[in-house]
Scaffold this motif. Sequence first.
Motif, PDB file in Angstrom:
ATOM      1  N   THR A 746       0.683  -1.196   0.071  1.00 19.51           N
ATOM      2  CA  THR A 746      -0.144  -0.015  -0.271  1.00 19.51           C
ATOM      3  C   THR A 746       1.014   0.788  -0.285  1.00 19.51           C
ATOM      4  O   THR A 746       1.505   1.342   1.102  1.00 19.51           O
ATOM      5  N   THR A 750      -0.951  11.051   2.387  1.00 17.80           N
ATOM      6  CA  THR A 750      -1.863  12.149   2.765  1.00 17.80           C
ATOM      7  C   THR A 750      -0.941  14.034   2.950  1.00 17.80           C
ATOM      8  O   THR A 750       0.163  13.680   1.841  1.00 17.80           O
ATOM      9  N   VAL A 778      -6.889   1.781  -6.295  1.00 17.97           N
ATOM     10  CA  VAL A 778      -6.676   3.263  -6.810  1.00 17.97           C
ATOM     11  C   VAL A 778      -7.915   4.186  -5.936  1.00 17.97           C
ATOM     12  O   VAL A 778      -8.789   4.323  -6.358  1.00 17.97           O
ATOM     13  N   ASP A 779      -7.650   4.177  -4.456  1.00 20.06           N
ATOM     14  CA  ASP A 779      -8.829   4.798  -3.922  1.00 20.06           C
ATOM     15  C   ASP A 779      -9.698   3.826  -3.931  1.00 20.06           C
ATOM     16  O   ASP A 779     -11.013   4.841  -4.398  1.00 20.06           O
ATOM     17  N   GLN A 781     -11.230   1.740  -6.059  1.00 18.40           N
ATOM     18  CA  GLN A 781     -11.412   1.823  -7.976  1.00 18.40           C
ATOM     19  C   GLN A 781     -10.502   1.007  -8.408  1.00 18.40           C
ATOM     20  O   GLN A 781      -9.042   1.328  -8.793  1.00 18.40           O
ATOM     21  N   PRO A 815      -5.988  12.355  -7.624  1.00 17.94           N
ATOM     22  CA  PRO A 815      -6.964  12.656  -7.599  1.00 17.94           C
ATOM     23  C   PRO A 815      -6.840  13.997  -6.858  1.00 17.94           C
ATOM     24  O   PRO A 815      -8.142  14.429  -5.682  1.00 17.94           O
ATOM     25  N   LYS A 817      -6.124  14.492  -3.306  1.00 19.72           N
ATOM     26  CA  LYS A 817      -6.404  14.108  -1.962  1.00 19.72           C
ATOM     27  C   LYS A 817      -6.301  13.462  -1.255  1.00 19.72           C
ATOM     28  O   LYS A 817      -5.620  12.669  -2.232  1.00 19.72           O
ATOM     29  N   ASP A 818      -6.588  13.364   0.358  1.00 20.84           N
ATOM     30  CA  ASP A 818      -6.093  12.282   0.466  1.00 20.84           C
ATOM     31  C   ASP A 818      -6.185  10.462   0.155  1.00 20.84           C
ATOM     32  O   ASP A 818      -7.231  10.169  -0.549  1.00 20.84           O
ATOM     33  N   TYR A 819      -5.719   9.670  -0.561  1.00 19.56           N
ATOM     34  CA  TYR A 819      -6.001   8.582  -0.911  1.00 19.56           C
ATOM     35  C   TYR A 819      -4.701   6.508  -1.178  1.00 19.56           C
ATOM     36  O   TYR A 819      -3.451   7.175  -0.333  1.00 19.56           O
ATOM     37  N   GLU A 820      -5.638   6.176  -0.895  1.00 21.03           N
ATOM     38  CA  GLU A 820      -4.836   4.490  -1.098  1.00 21.03           C
ATOM     39  C   GLU A 820      -4.274   4.327  -2.519  1.00 21.03           C
ATOM     40  O   GLU A 820      -5.417   4.076  -3.501  1.00 21.03           O
TER      41      GLU A 820
END
Length: 833
Positions: A746, A750, A778-779, A781, A815, A817-820
């Motif tokens: 992962t 952030t 991603v996020d 999806q 994105p 924004k905060d995401y993984e």
Amino acid sequence: MKLCKKALSVKPCDSYYSIMTNCVEIRLWFLTDSIVRIRAGFDGDFAEESYNLVMTAWEDRMDDLLKSYRKRVEPAKTTLVDGEREAVIQGRLLKVVIEKEPFAINIYDEDGTPIHKDIVELGYREDSNHRRIHTSEISPSDCFYGFGEKSGEWNKAQKYMTMSPADCMGYDPKETDSLYKHIPFYIKLNRETRKAAGYFYHNTAECDFDMGRAKSNYWKMHSSYRADAGDIDLFFIAGPTVRQVVERYTDLTGKSAMLPRTALGYLGSSMYYPELDENCDDAILEFIDTTKEEDIPVDGFQLSSGYTQQETKDGLRRCVFTWNKKRFKDPKQFFAEMKKRGITVSPNVKPGILLAHPDIEKIKAKGILVKDSESGEDGVGTWWGGPGVFVDFTNPKARAEWKQMLKEAVLEMGTSSVWNDNCEYDSLADKDCRCDFDGKGITIGQIKATMSNLMCHVTAEAIEETFEQERPFIVCRSGHAGIQRYAQTWAGDNLTCWEALKYNIATILGMSLSGVANQGADIGGFYGPSPEAELFVRWVQNGIFQPRFSVHSVNTDNTVTEPWMYGNCTEYIREAMKLRYRMIPYYYSLMERAHETGLPIMEPMCSAFQQDAKCYDEGVDFMIGDSLLVANVVEKGASVRSIYLPEGEIFYDFNTRERYEGGQTMEYPVTLGSIPMFVRGGGIIPLALNQLNNLATEKETGIHLVCAPDKDNTFTLYEDDGCTREYENGIYLKTRITMNAGVKTTLAFTHEGTYETTVEDMYVDMIHREKAPFGVLVDGQELPHFLHRKKFEAAEQGWYYSQTLKSVQIKYPNPKKDYELVVSFEMFDMIGM
């Protein structure tokens, strides 16, 4: 002669402990839990009047001058147990044991390991010439690094070195001592304990260090520091890691300046252009236009002092704060034209003023000069082109007048960058010439080391007052402890030879461990005949990793060192320089890290891999940040490069992604185009996805993130506008990338700050030689999987596993924004499905 042989008493005072010896009082502070100050007051007054410290626990006469840099702290809590034979001062992490007779001060860490010991009878002395000496116990297992700017081998064990800054053009890269800087700080690292500690001698007087070169049968192996004047004022800095020592040293002397992004670009320069008889401005503009024609990235031009040449009674001479209008017809127009091209010009400014200067009487009348030791008139010394006088930056009036002259003659022409040069003050032969010392008076011999810092202090103020929001970009050749908080520096007028290519690396690394993260050396060599083609290629391939990247020369064979000087090698030069520009997101983030923490950008192996003592003598290979190992070719005609990879680590060839286990020396085949680079296991390296060619006018529109998820790691990608001080108001973006390795790897992104990123596209390049992923999200999806390379390249988002690189290639819109990002390497049972 004074010898501290016996402690008569040890008493607590307001913020320190007073140790009365048989001949001098010694005061001891626990400035922090990890920094102990030991001051032997040979001068008797314990005056606090530092131009260099930015962290104190006491009132200082220079507090008002340094108010924007300095902070006051409370001393750390300690307890004293006083006994007949010894007194013990216990802190939270360190214990100081004062042996009373024979007298010595010893320091132990929280494990009880002795990390400093005075040599009995030799610890604190004043000799018959009134030089002050401190002597410490060392062992054959100790290595010594730092000392500011030094030539020669990386590890200074058994070396003798002086600190008396000089204008040493064409210096021997292995033997010349001293060079241009005066930074009396070093790090001791022991091969057995793997523990490091720092020694900062807070003193501006000329001094020398003997790191075990001298030997006597009557005392244990020892090192010594000897200063021509001033107290023994030691700030002992505990580690145990080298990095902790550097961070704590820069807590004391200042973190690296947050320079504009353009400071990391290619800075063109040559003494040739400003020395032309006329139309130098047009020639420099043509040089910049030629870089564009040759597809060479460029961001700056370092304007040598030829622009100040004036016809004087002694002939054509350099006269500071003047413009030769035959060479530069309209300076304001010249700066405007350079700015249109995205180029920052850094004019050369010198603190010496020729007696033939057309305005010499006006300048003398200002009362801003160093004074003669006997007559009280202005002190005269050797200068460029004849006798001259020198500005006294310890004089408040001189600082004010210099600031005004700098604004009118240079900054108001249209530049927020200044190159302070020739500020070593070594050509004043009379070292008893008098300086103001902010009203108290002192000799130039005692204070000259800090003149360059004060010159840069004034320069920074002048730029900030002239350009309200622009960041100062100051370059300075000399420097004392703390120069990093003002300027980018370089290793002076180096010699054009293979030895300089090699040994300049250790010189730069020594500066890195001396708190100066933003520095370099003249690429291609400054003085001597033009570099041969192979040498120039190798120098550029090495130079692209130096924080300061400038090709600068005054070739003795009437040539000019330029990127295209060898047509059959220009492609190698171009490829290397373009790689540097793709790496700017990484470098800029590391520059911000240095600004926050003081840590190096270009880091020695002993610091990055302290657990492996085989790295302790390595002064050619180095790390850029935590993730990239560089092992440049520095030998003529090399076809193989021996590279030691540190034990306990995994590395991947940056280009082929071949995997190598640490703890081995490998023979790496090289060609003229080779730049051996290795991604460290766990590494995270952000590159620009789009090719940058100018940092003033171009931004990253995409990030190419190279990572090796062998273990967990984090990296903070830093962005701001690159030129203003708005970052101080929170207008920046820190993207913290947290990598958790495993079957499901992962990457968590952030964000902090309000700056709006220009990054629209993300391209993650995840090295994974074992197998391809099962899927990528991603996020939350799932991204489409492509088996065909061209279809992947044509898609807006998706992933592809490169069999050639054994790497997962992942692309998607940012994105913002905060995401993984989740990459699953789970097994998929296709047979049993």
